[in-house]
Design a protein around this motif. Structure first.
Motif, short mmCIF file in Angstrom:
data_model
loop_
_atom_site.label_atom_id
_atom_site.label_comp_id
_atom_site.label_asym_id
_atom_site.label_seq_id
_atom_site.Cartn_x
_atom_site.Cartn_y
_atom_site.Cartn_z
N MET A 1 0.81 -1.22 0.00
CA MET A 1 0.00 0.00 0.00
C MET A 1 0.84 1.27 0.00
SD MET A 1 -3.15 -0.86 -0.21
CE MET A 1 -4.00 0.64 0.31
N VAL A 2 2.15 1.14 -0.08
CA VAL A 2 3.02 2.33 -0.07
C VAL A 2 3.31 2.81 -1.48
CG1 VAL A 2 5.26 3.24 0.61
CG2 VAL A 2 4.04 1.68 2.14
N VAL B 1 3.79 6.25 5.47
CA VAL B 1 4.33 5.47 6.59
C VAL B 1 3.48 4.22 6.79
CG1 VAL B 1 4.88 5.47 9.06
CG2 VAL B 1 5.21 7.55 7.70
N SER B 2 4.13 3.07 6.90
CA SER B 2 3.43 1.83 7.24
C SER B 2 3.24 1.75 8.75
CB SER B 2 4.24 0.62 6.76
OG SER B 2 4.40 0.65 5.36
N GLY B 3 2.10 1.22 9.18
CA GLY B 3 1.88 1.13 10.62
C GLY B 3 0.63 0.36 10.97
N ALA C 1 -1.88 -0.68 8.10
CA ALA C 1 -2.38 0.48 7.38
C ALA C 1 -1.23 1.36 6.94
CB ALA C 1 -3.34 1.28 8.28
N VAL C 2 -1.54 2.35 6.11
CA VAL C 2 -0.57 3.36 5.74
C VAL C 2 -1.16 4.73 6.09
CG1 VAL C 2 0.60 2.09 3.92
CG2 VAL C 2 -1.44 3.43 3.35
N GLN C 3 -0.27 5.61 6.58
CA GLN C 3 -0.68 6.98 6.84
C GLN C 3 0.09 7.89 5.89
OE1 GLN C 3 -0.29 9.49 10.77
NE2 GLN C 3 -2.30 8.47 10.67
N ILE C 4 -0.65 8.69 5.15
CA ILE C 4 -0.08 9.51 4.08
C ILE C 4 -0.14 10.96 4.49
CG2 ILE C 4 -0.29 10.14 1.65
CD1 ILE C 4 -1.94 7.46 1.36
N TYR D 1 9.02 -1.78 -0.74
CA TYR D 1 9.15 -1.95 -2.18
C TYR D 1 10.49 -1.42 -2.69
CZ TYR D 1 8.29 2.98 -3.48
OH TYR D 1 8.38 4.34 -3.66
N ARG D 2 11.09 -0.51 -1.94
CA ARG D 2 12.42 -0.01 -2.31
C ARG D 2 13.53 -0.89 -1.73
NH1 ARG D 2 12.27 5.41 -4.13
NH2 ARG D 2 10.31 6.50 -3.68
#
Length: 320
Positions: free
Chosen positions: A17-18, A31-33, A57-60, A149-150
């Motif tokens: 999801m990033v 940020v993943s969390g 979840a991810v916080q954008i 993913y990086r």
């Protein structure tokens, strides 16, 4: 400084999801969390194997004046199965549930309207079950899970594919091609290039020496693919780029045709053949995306707003 907001989405494994959001203009950080549960400072193991109530979840952090929340919602729906209550793809359990966590009443209203529009579209035969709930405290995950993913691109790509996520996205969000209609709307060269993996002549195509600022979108699907900010003259006679706008919008596939080992480049949703990517030590990214003009539609910088791609105007801010 532009104003910023937070957006929080749960969509199954946060590794996946990033990338879809990370490279878009106006995105400051992804940020993943963990969120939505009852345990403070949970660990990955506690969330995955315990009873914390949290979801991955991810916080954008984003600039809404550049990339509006509505655009984030559209991108979010394209990453998930919104009809599944019990997890996502091969990841099962409440920790892999989908949820939109709104941070204010405006986000709530936009999320509800977006969900209704998806329901009314008939894209999915089953009911849309993704809940829209108030944002709760968000706990960043361990560093190993940030920007996965990086950090491990090969394993990341294998995980996405093997989980079933990629096939689901292609089935429900990919362009359903009508070959007859495409033959009527595309020129013979455009059809040969995009649908039959053809190659146009070098130095005899529309954009190999383009000097106007703007972006290139997929001719069939309209996906934003490349920007003139990353275009350079490689001397090959085709448009060449050091990188795509977002790696999430393209797919690379091994190509052994003509007794050569190459990596084909295709658009993700349009599934159009675009060209090939080659190693290129002379540029910062060490890659050269050699793309057919016949697979692209060029949108000049001054037309981005009127064409519905206004968020990409930010790519050219340093030129003004």
């Amino acid at each position: 400084m532009s104003r910023t907001e937070k957006a929080t989405f749960a969509g199954g494994c946060f590794w996946c999801m990033v990338q879809p959001f990370d490279q878009e203009p106006g995105i400051i950080e992804v940020v993943s969390g963990y969120t939505g549960g009852h345990t403070e400072n949970p660990s990955y193991r506690e969330v995955c194997y315990g009873d914390t109530g949290h979801a991955e979840a991810v916080q954008i952090t984003f600039e809404p004046d550049v990339f509006p929340y509505q655009k984030l919602l559209e991108l979010y729906w394209q990453q998930i199965d919104p009809t599944d209550r019990k997890g996502q793809f091969h990841d099962r359990g409440d920790q892999y549930r989908t949820s939109i966590f709104y941070h204010n009443e405006e986000q709530k209203a936009l999320a509800e309207a977006s969900k209704k529009a998806l329901e009314d579209s008939g894209r999915f035969r089953k009911p849309i079950v993704t809940p829209i709930v108030p944002a709760a405290r968000f706990y960043p995950a361990e560093e190993v899970h940030q920007n996965y993913y990086r950090k491990d691109p090969r394993n990341y790509r294998m995980y996405r594919q093997n989980s079933g996520r990629e096939d689901f996205i292609a089935k429900h969000w990919g362009i359903k091609k009508n070959k007859k209609q495409l033959k009527e709307t595309l020129t013979p060269l455009q059809y040969t290039v995009t649908q039959k993996k053809g190659t146009e002549p070098p130095f005899q195509n529309a954009y190999w020496d383009n000097k106007r600022p703007g972006i290139y979108v997929d001719l069939v699907s309209g996906e934003p693919l490349f920007s003139t900010t990353d275009q350079y003259d490689a001397g090959c006679g085709w448009p060449s780029f050091t990188r795509p706008i977002s790696t999430h919008r393209i797919v690379t596939v091994p190509d052994n045709s003509f007794q050569m080992l190459r990596n084909e480049v295709r658009s993700k949703l349009g599934d159009s053949h675009l060209g090939h990517v080659f190693p290129e030590p002379s540029v910062p990214t060490k890659l050269r995306f050699c793309i057919n003009s016949a697979a692209l539609r060029f949108i000049p910088k001054e037309d981005l707003d009127s064409e519905g791609y206004g968020e990409y105007s930010q790519l050219f801010d340093s030129e003004t």
